[in-house]
Scaffold this active site. Structure first.
Site, PDB file in Angstrom:
ATOM      1  N   ASP A 183      -3.180   1.066  10.287  1.00  0.00           N
ATOM      2  CA  ASP A 183      -4.397   1.877  10.478  1.00  0.00           C
ATOM      3  C   ASP A 183      -4.833   1.826  11.930  1.00  0.00           C
ATOM      4  O   ASP A 183      -5.318   2.820  12.478  1.00  0.00           O
ATOM      5  CB  ASP A 183      -5.515   1.392   9.556  1.00  0.00           C
ATOM      6  N   CYS A 213       0.840  -1.199   0.000  1.00  0.00           N
ATOM      7  CA  CYS A 213       0.000   0.000   0.000  1.00  0.00           C
ATOM      8  C   CYS A 213       0.879   1.254   0.000  1.00  0.00           C
ATOM      9  O   CYS A 213       1.962   1.269  -0.586  1.00  0.00           O
ATOM     10  CB  CYS A 213      -0.964  -0.041   1.184  1.00  0.00           C
TER      11      CYS A 213
HETATM   12  C1  RUB Z   1      -3.833   3.152   3.780  1.00  0.00           C
HETATM   13  C2  RUB Z   1      -3.103   2.115   4.558  1.00  0.00           C
HETATM   14  C3  RUB Z   1      -1.778   2.520   5.151  1.00  0.00           C
HETATM   15  C4  RUB Z   1      -2.001   3.012   6.579  1.00  0.00           C
HETATM   16  C5  RUB Z   1      -0.762   3.687   7.149  1.00  0.00           C
HETATM   17  O1  RUB Z   1      -5.154   2.770   3.456  1.00  0.00           O
HETATM   18  O2  RUB Z   1      -3.567   1.026   4.789  1.00  0.00           O
HETATM   19  O3  RUB Z   1      -0.904   1.430   5.200  1.00  0.00           O
HETATM   20  O4  RUB Z   1      -3.071   3.938   6.614  1.00  0.00           O
HETATM   21  O5  RUB Z   1      -0.446   4.817   6.382  1.00  0.00           O
HETATM   22  P1  RUB Z   1      -6.107   3.786   2.631  1.00  0.00           P
HETATM   23  P2  RUB Z   1       0.369   6.048   6.993  1.00  0.00           P
HETATM   24  O6  RUB Z   1      -5.386   4.153   1.378  1.00  0.00           O
HETATM   25  O7  RUB Z   1      -7.345   2.976   2.385  1.00  0.00           O
HETATM   26  O8  RUB Z   1      -6.372   4.979   3.518  1.00  0.00           O
HETATM   27  O9  RUB Z   1       1.661   5.474   7.521  1.00  0.00           O
HETATM   28  O10 RUB Z   1       0.562   6.972   5.837  1.00  0.00           O
HETATM   29  O11 RUB Z   1      -0.465   6.639   8.089  1.00  0.00           O
END
Ligand code: RUB
Length: 308
Positions: free
Chosen positions: A193, A124
């Site tokens: 998350d 992701c």
């Molecule tokens: C984003 C996702 C990321 C976490 C952490 O999902 O799963 O791995 O949110 O991201 P979506 P960060 O695109 O559905 O929001 O480290 O940038 O907080």
């Protein structure tokens, strides 16, 4: 200036996405909206700010960074609107400053776990995971990254662009290539998350598949997570809700209409059990998943646990 409804809509439609960015935007929107409420009585202010909090929290269900950011921002002890606004503005500024500094700290702590020549797999688009990768690269370590596409929204494309722009050699793979490619990987780094009190990780759908393949291949799994991604209410047994998104993200709706016996499931997140995680890299240091309760207690505060 963050407009409340505009920010809520951008989070809902994923124009603003990723747990950290969502948290910062929600905190800023709450702050800016609070500033417009100075003429209200203390009672009206409280009602209004709770309504604003509800609007923001209901935009997306899974990332606990969102309710944590909103709760930490709206907390105040004042008896009139003007003083409450000043407290909320200060809370928000502190939260956003800490969130930015947290990424630097995570980068520095996590980079210590990366050796020269390592091949890192990520999933992701996590700016906390990328902070570690970029810090190690800036330290002169000759690393490379294998990034998953992350169907259906393909956030992997954001990751490969960011890594490309930083000059980091990167290979894109489809999600189903994870197990085959794992033999070429030294460690896995993903974002979060939510992290539950038992150390389980909730992150983009497919994360648990990376962790499973990594364990089979005896490769380490690191989670990069700011302390505000730990979920206080899991102490009370509350489950983290997994967001179900539209089938339109997966298949053309016209094609689906032709197949009345077919339905589509599109869960956006999954759960990786704590046994599959080696270390959680936070802004307060690196902890094993078993220390999640300590992180919640020491760094978030048990007053965030909603006993109602
Ligand atoms: C984003 C996702 C990321 C976490 C952490 O999902 O799963 O791995 O949110 O991201 P979506 P960060 O695109 O559905 O929001 O480290 O940038 O907080």
């Amino acid at each position: 200036m963050y407009d409340l409804m505009d920010t809520a809509e951008k989070i809902r439609t994923m124009e603003i996405r990723g747990a950290g960015r969502i948290a910062v935007a929600a905190s800023a929107a709450l702050r800016d909206h609070a500033r417009t409420l100075s003429s209200l009585s203390a009672e009206e202010f409280e009602k209004s700010i709770n309504e604003v909090a509800r609007i923001l929290v209901e935009t997306r269900p899974t990332a606990v960074s969102l309710p944590n950011a909103v709760a930490l921002t709206k907390k105040h002890s004042s008896r009139n609107a003007t003083e409450a606004i000043a407290e909320i503005v200060a809370n928000s500024e502190r939260f956003i400053k800490n969130a930015n500094e947290a990424l630097d700290k995570i980068g520095r702590v996590g980079a210590r776990r990366i050796r020269d020549g390592d091949v890192i797999m990520t999933h992701c688009n996590s700016h906390a995971a990328i902070a570690i990768i970029k810090t190690a690269f800036k330290q002169g370590k000759k690393i490379s990254v294998i990034a998953t596409e992350s169907r259906p929204r393909r956030q992997g494309f954001i990751t490969i662009r960011e890594l490309n722009d930083a000059g980091i050699p990167t290979t894109l793979i489809v999600d189903s290539a994870v197990r085959l490619v794992m033999k070429d990987v030294d460690l896995v780094i993903v974002g979060a998350d939510s992290i539950a009190v038992n150390g389980a990780l909730v992150n983009k759908i497919g994360t648990s598949q990376l962790a499973l393949a990594a364990r089979e291949a005896r490769k380490n799994v690191l989670v990069a997570a700011e302390t505000y991604k730990f979920s206080p209410n899991t102490i009370l047994g509350q489950m983290v809700e997994i967001e179900d998104r539209s089938s339109n993200e997966v298949i053309d709706p016209d094609m689906l209409k032709e197949m009345p016996n077919v339905k589509v499931r599109n869960p956006a997140f999954d759960i990786t059990p704590p046994e599959y995680i080696d270390l959680i890299i936070t802004d307060a240091g690196a902890f094993p998943p078993a220390m999640a309760y300590m992180v919640i207690k020491e760094y978030l505060g048990l007053d965030l646990v909603d006993l109602k």
